[in-house]
Design an enzyme around this catalytic site. Sequence first.
Site, PDB file in Angstrom:
ATOM      1  N   LYS A 238       0.858  -1.186   0.000  1.00  0.00           N
ATOM      2  CA  LYS A 238       0.000   0.000   0.000  1.00  0.00           C
ATOM      3  C   LYS A 238       0.890   1.231   0.000  1.00  0.00           C
ATOM      4  CE  LYS A 238      -3.921   2.226   2.221  1.00  0.00           C
ATOM      5  NZ  LYS A 238      -3.395   3.567   1.978  1.00  0.00           N
ATOM      6  N   HIS A 632     -15.444 -25.147 -21.945  1.00  0.00           N
ATOM      7  CA  HIS A 632     -15.461 -25.501 -23.369  1.00  0.00           C
ATOM      8  C   HIS A 632     -14.204 -26.312 -23.666  1.00  0.00           C
ATOM      9  CE1 HIS A 632     -18.747 -22.605 -24.481  1.00  0.00           C
ATOM     10  NE2 HIS A 632     -18.401 -22.136 -23.300  1.00  0.00           N
TER      11      HIS A 632
END
Length: 821
Positions: A238, A632
């Site tokens: 951060k 898929h």
Amino acid sequence: MAKAPDPLSDYNRMRDFSRTDEPRGQVGRGGVRRRFVVQKHAATRLHYDFRLEWNGVLLSWAVTKGPSPDPGEKRLAVRTEDHPLDYGDFEGTIPKGQYGGGTVMLWDTGTWVPQDDIDKGLGDGKLKFTLQGQRMKGGWALVRMRAKPGEKRENWLLIKERDDYAAGDADGLTKGKAVSVKTGRTMTQIGENAPAKAPPDPDPAPDRSRKRPAFITPQLATLVSEAPEGDDWLHETKFDGYRCLAALGKGGTRLYTRSGKDWTDRFHALDGAFDPLPCDSALIDGEVMAARIQGSAFSALQKALKDGTALVFFAFDLLHVDGEDLRKLPQDARRARLSELLSGVPAQGPLRLTDQIVGNGPDVFARACKAGAEGIVSKRIDAPYRGTRTKAWRKIKCTRRQEFVIIGYSPSDKRGRPFASLLLGSHEDGALRYRGRVGTGFSDTAMDDIVRAMTGRKTPPAQDVPTAIAKQARWVRPDLVAEVEFSEFTADGAVRHGSFLGLREDKPAAEITLETPVKPERETTVAGIRISNAGRKVFPDAGCTKGDVAQHYERVGDRMIALAGHRPLSLFRCPSGIDDACFFQKHDNGGMPSELGRITIEESDGEPADYLYATRPESLIAAAQMGGIEFHIWGARTDRLDRPDRMVFDLDPDEGLEWSDVRDAAFEVRDALADLGLQSGAIVTGGKGVHVWLALRRTRSWDTIKLFSKTFAHVMATRNPDRYTATMSKSKRKGRIFIDWLRNERGATAIAPYALRARPGAPVAVPVTWDQLGELKGANVFSMSDMTARLKADCPAIETQSNLQTLSNEVIDALQRWSDG
């Protein structure tokens, strides 16, 4: 009070301004950017006068052999008297007999950014800086030499730093016939007072032709109490600076604060930092920090902005590039694009890529706190970019930090101290609430800045200030924001042991609210796989959650692996549900869970890429944790990618056709294949179509399978052109069913049996018998709730898969006869 010495007294004393055109010396006021000037000076001895703007004058050195781009070449630079700022525009001839008589050319000019405190560097004898000129660029240093006994002049060395602008030619900057960067004249022409010409074009900034992206509201992180676990999160330090969006494009780079203020001038130390990027336009999200940090990083940034010293832009997200909006892509895909864009920038330059770590959030947080960081930011790998505060980005702080509105101050009884403490507030429920006082952490400079910025008022901005404090308080207009570090809040909501870090000018006071850590979201475990945000609605209309999706794949996992396992796959991911951004993913981008297998496959362009495949039910569940909805699959297995074992005809109807048309077409395709000696099965896709498919022995190549399926589809379309088409064109599909044979080429995929579809109602692609197909009312009639019953019966697809067939020469000959007929 003693009058301050005039820094230009030596300059004025050494010149007769009735005879020379040089400007009279007066201390000036510079702009936001500090100028540097180099003047080629043919005095008694040719040299180059190197000048840096500081404190209203030009600090000056005479560089005897001129600046060198070779870091190994140290050029003598003799310190001379300070010059007025106006001297930076002087070009002409100083009369003979006058001090410095000879021709002067404006050889280079631009801006300079010190790397450290200027006065300290001058005092210590080591001044490092970055030049942004037409001839001199990049990092440089002035180093003072130790004086010899009796030596009066101050000798320094001008040295080029090793960077992208360094070169091995010692005289690369000064050799050749130079012309003025101001008038385009040579030294001879200046001496002859020839008319000015067009100056040479400076090295242009990148000729970016695309429109610069507009500012967008940046995504913000939610404060939480614990770092998230799991490989679906990445973590970075951060930063304790100013959030900044860099917009690149036609007209140059602009730098915006989180609230949309254009701070390009304030961040001028980053001029040129984005020029090397190989793009025509981009919008980059990042954080601006001071290049040199001593003590608090935020305080160091405040000082750097005030002193104009070096800054660094830490880039952590890419939102647009070359006209493409990347915000709907997942975090890891945007990160990959950003890494590619920044791959050529120097590691320690003013533009840097942040470090990120995947997984192990609690450990990353603990190490960050131990190292003295403010905390970490954790980001979901699969999340798109949103211009709001979201839980997909989470910040975890090592210490308590908060922005507060300054609502007043308590006077000080100490001489020279303008206040004892600042009174703080935050906006809650439409009103300013008192949040305590801060009385430490102020430097003299910070106090002066605060006093100058405050505007007094008679009434308190907040009504809940304790009486004892309000009695002595002085109130101010609540438009200043202070960054404060503190240990905790008291029972009545006031800060305890606060320390002032600096003023925040990038955040509007009206937006300052109290931040409290959000409780962790509900998690669950499915087959030993941690499912975060299990209650998140993935199929809002059906009420199905992320946890439900994971449990579906646990339920059907064994059957799916039997049919679809060990095949390269493409995932269709909807991290925030099907009503939000969804995307296909076939490559491993470094952030996918370890339960999925990896295989390196050479793509059509010859480049290798890592593909994913499932090996066990946990693979499917782990993919669901990453927002995976659909699977898929290839028509070949990972052990023999060159030999397909599956042929699929996807019957895709035009919008106007009925289900009965699709169902009848499936039977016709089945019968036509049977006439060729091939037995097939059926899978309803969960959408509008049907897959007619057959299992093959691995005896034929992709080329053969593709040619066979193409020929078959075209023959069907030729024999019944009103009903079928074998071309993908939408215009030719009108009123017809597209027999999609393109599923049968290397790299193509088809929906896996038992996979969910990312459509309303949460339908499932399900294998059916031919008798069952005749009874169905649609291709999307099966849902998750139907799977328990389906799994109790034998699977038609497993029966079809066990019936391995060969595209024998007899079958191919039969197709040829059928085609000719």
